[in-house]
Write an enzyme that holds these catalytic residues in place. Structure first.
Site, PDB file in Angstrom:
ATOM      1  N   THR A 121      52.071  19.008  44.662  1.00 46.68           N
ATOM      2  CA  THR A 121      53.218  18.735  45.529  1.00 46.68           C
ATOM      3  C   THR A 121      53.052  17.441  46.328  1.00 46.68           C
ATOM      4  O   THR A 121      51.915  17.058  46.661  1.00 46.68           O
ATOM      5  CB  THR A 121      53.397  19.895  46.541  1.00 46.68           C
ATOM      6  OG1 THR A 121      54.361  19.528  47.527  1.00 46.68           O
ATOM      7  CG2 THR A 121      52.107  20.222  47.268  1.00 46.68           C
ATOM      8  N   TYR A 145      50.317  24.812  53.174  1.00 43.38           N
ATOM      9  CA  TYR A 145      50.838  24.725  51.799  1.00 43.38           C
ATOM     10  C   TYR A 145      50.251  23.490  51.102  1.00 43.38           C
ATOM     11  O   TYR A 145      49.668  23.582  50.021  1.00 43.38           O
ATOM     12  CB  TYR A 145      52.371  24.654  51.825  1.00 43.38           C
ATOM     13  CG  TYR A 145      52.962  24.341  50.476  1.00 43.38           C
ATOM     14  CD1 TYR A 145      52.890  25.266  49.433  1.00 43.38           C
ATOM     15  CD2 TYR A 145      53.574  23.109  50.226  1.00 43.38           C
ATOM     16  CE1 TYR A 145      53.405  24.957  48.183  1.00 43.38           C
ATOM     17  CE2 TYR A 145      54.090  22.806  48.991  1.00 43.38           C
ATOM     18  CZ  TYR A 145      54.005  23.735  47.972  1.00 43.38           C
ATOM     19  OH  TYR A 145      54.511  23.429  46.729  1.00 43.38           O
TER      20      TYR A 145
HETATM   21  N1  UFG Z   1      67.199  20.415  55.796  1.00 43.82           N
HETATM   22  C1  UFG Z   1      68.240  20.586  56.682  1.00 43.82           C
HETATM   23  N2  UFG Z   1      68.852  21.806  56.735  1.00 43.82           N
HETATM   24  C2  UFG Z   1      68.475  22.863  55.950  1.00 43.82           C
HETATM   25  C3  UFG Z   1      67.408  22.676  55.042  1.00 43.82           C
HETATM   26  C4  UFG Z   1      66.784  21.434  54.988  1.00 43.82           C
HETATM   27  O1  UFG Z   1      68.599  19.674  57.423  1.00 43.82           O
HETATM   28  O2  UFG Z   1      69.060  23.949  56.076  1.00 43.82           O
HETATM   29  C5  UFG Z   1      66.555  19.091  55.682  1.00 43.82           C
HETATM   30  C6  UFG Z   1      65.080  19.071  56.000  1.00 43.82           C
HETATM   31  O3  UFG Z   1      64.843  18.972  57.374  1.00 43.82           O
HETATM   32  C7  UFG Z   1      64.622  17.862  55.195  1.00 43.82           C
HETATM   33  C8  UFG Z   1      65.537  17.882  53.963  1.00 43.82           C
HETATM   34  O4  UFG Z   1      66.657  18.667  54.346  1.00 43.82           O
HETATM   35  O5  UFG Z   1      64.867  16.684  55.893  1.00 43.82           O
HETATM   36  C9  UFG Z   1      64.905  18.533  52.751  1.00 43.82           C
HETATM   37  O6  UFG Z   1      64.367  19.791  53.117  1.00 43.82           O
HETATM   38  P1  UFG Z   1      63.936  20.907  52.053  1.00 43.82           P
HETATM   39  O7  UFG Z   1      63.555  22.120  52.833  1.00 43.82           O
HETATM   40  O8  UFG Z   1      64.970  21.046  50.998  1.00 43.82           O
HETATM   41  O9  UFG Z   1      62.658  20.260  51.349  1.00 43.82           O
HETATM   42  P2  UFG Z   1      61.332  19.632  52.013  1.00 43.82           P
HETATM   43  O10 UFG Z   1      61.469  18.145  51.870  1.00 43.82           O
HETATM   44  O11 UFG Z   1      61.061  20.146  53.355  1.00 43.82           O
HETATM   45  O12 UFG Z   1      60.202  20.254  51.099  1.00 43.82           O
HETATM   46  C10 UFG Z   1      60.036  19.904  49.769  1.00 43.82           C
HETATM   47  C11 UFG Z   1      59.508  21.092  48.987  1.00 43.82           C
HETATM   48  C12 UFG Z   1      58.159  21.490  49.470  1.00 43.82           C
HETATM   49  C13 UFG Z   1      57.246  20.314  49.450  1.00 43.82           C
HETATM   50  C14 UFG Z   1      57.856  19.154  50.171  1.00 43.82           C
HETATM   51  C15 UFG Z   1      57.034  17.927  50.024  1.00 43.82           C
HETATM   52  O13 UFG Z   1      60.391  22.163  49.120  1.00 43.82           O
HETATM   53  O14 UFG Z   1      57.646  22.499  48.640  1.00 43.82           O
HETATM   54  O15 UFG Z   1      59.139  18.861  49.669  1.00 43.82           O
HETATM   55  O16 UFG Z   1      57.106  17.218  51.213  1.00 43.82           O
HETATM   56  F1  UFG Z   1      56.092  20.636  50.075  1.00 43.82           F
END
Ligand code: UFG
Length: 332
Positions: A121, A145
């Protein structure tokens, strides 16, 4: 030896794993799935693919499966995937992502399986100093994680030094979309990923959604991510095995599209594609969210000949929307 090595896919009943099953089958590989169904769904695996229910840490079961099916390569997806859950329950992550992965690698060495593809990841980078991120950027994860996945990368590195064993570790950026043929897709019990949450809101299953932070140092103030279609991701695993089988070297590779989209841009695209308005509320930043995470995936393109076919964000959202709509009509 045949070009189409028999492959054991762990976590093949999960979101990414089930897409990989289709990709390896389409490429002509005999496939066996090992999954303990803790989060995966049995019906995500086609009936034509042998299915073994169990945990990757069960050495007796894994060794018997490898021998029974003359497995020559392991593609390892089984594990836990939620960043916030890893903060609340780190020991679960050090067991499910680190401990049992070590045991699985041991089973490979003991049974003579020489090739291993690992689901890693972008979370191993933590908050990167500069984007796009290259594979040689410092690995300083900021949650259990990311650390639990990085530990397994280290186990692989040292095992490949000591044994007749090689691997490709693939560091995924933000995985999105669903099978273009509608055979499988994301089925989270409680969705947290941006596109899935936005789609559930557009479907009317949630009254509103939150944007976590509008004060980042990005063009519109919201978080920027690099989204990659799950089918393109799955294909990279097939190419990674081809690379190893063809005598290629062990490698650790980013998988992304080298293009960032903000949270606001993603929500707008989901509204446009679904034709439904999405009620949005601004919320504080989520702990541990970097402002911007974009891959430099040029090494994967060069080394594997990987060419994403569905890089376009609209295509990813369209496939995800179709999948979630089909789940609605099925009432599941
Ligand atoms: N976000 C929102 N509202 C929501 C959900 C997400 O604003 O309801 C934002 C988050 O703050 C972030 C972006 O959307 O800025 C993407 O968030 P996600 O939760 O979709 O994904 P992440 O970037 O947090 O995480 C992903 C993978 C993880 C991995 C990570 C690597 O899901 O498994 O990328 O940094 F670890």
């Amino acid at each position: 030896m045949s070009e189409h090595l028999p492959v054991l896919i762990t976590g093949g009943a999960g979101y990414i794993g089930s897409h990989a099953v289709h990709a390896f089958v389409a490429a002509g590989h005999p496939v066996v799935v090992l999954d303990d169904l803790s989060t995966g769904q049995r019906d995500a695996v086609p009936d034509t693919v042998p299915f073994v229910e169990g945990n990757v840490g069960d050495a007796a079961l894994v060794s018997a499966t490898i021998r029974d099916h003359a497995i020559a390569a392991v593609v390892h997806f089984a594990g836990s995937v939620s960043v916030p859950e890893s903060v609340a329950d780190p020991l679960k992550y050090y067991r499910n992502n680190s401990g049992v992965s070590r045991d699985l690698i041991q089973s490979c060495v003991d049974t003579g399986v020489r090739h291993f593809i690992f689901s890693s990841t972008a979370a191993v980078y933590g908050i990167p100093d500069k984007v796009p991120v290259l594979e040689d950027a410092p690995t300083v994860p900021i949650n259990p994680y990311g650390t639990s996945k990085l530990m397994t990368e280290w186990v692989l590195r040292d095992t490949a030094e000591a044994h007749d064993f090689n691997y490709v570790a693939l560091r995924y950026f933000n995985v999105a979309g669903a099978d273009p043929q509608g055979r499988t897709g994301q089925r989270s019990a409680s969705p947290t990923h941006l596109i899935e949450v936005a789609i559930k809101t557009a479907q009317g299953l949630r009254a509103q959604m939150e944007v976590f932070g509008e004060d980042f140092d990005t063009p519109d103030g919201t978080g920027v991510r690099d989204y990659i279609h799950v089918a393109d991701l799955a294909e990279a695993h097939v190419l990674a095995l081809r690379h190893l089988h063809g005598g290629g070297r062990t490698a650790t590779l980013n998988l992304g599209n080298q293009q960032g989209f903000s949270v606001r841009e993603v929500i707008e695209a989901v509204q446009r594609i679904s034709g439904h308005p999405i009620q949005v509320k601004t919320a504080p930043r989520r702990a541990g969210d970097p402002a911007c995470l974009v891959a430099d995936a040029s090494t994967a393109r060069r080394l594997l000949g990987w060419r994403p076919q569905r890089a376009d964000l609209d295509t990813q959202i369209t496939d995800a929307w179709r999948w979630q709509q089909s789940r609605l009509t099925e009432g599941t």
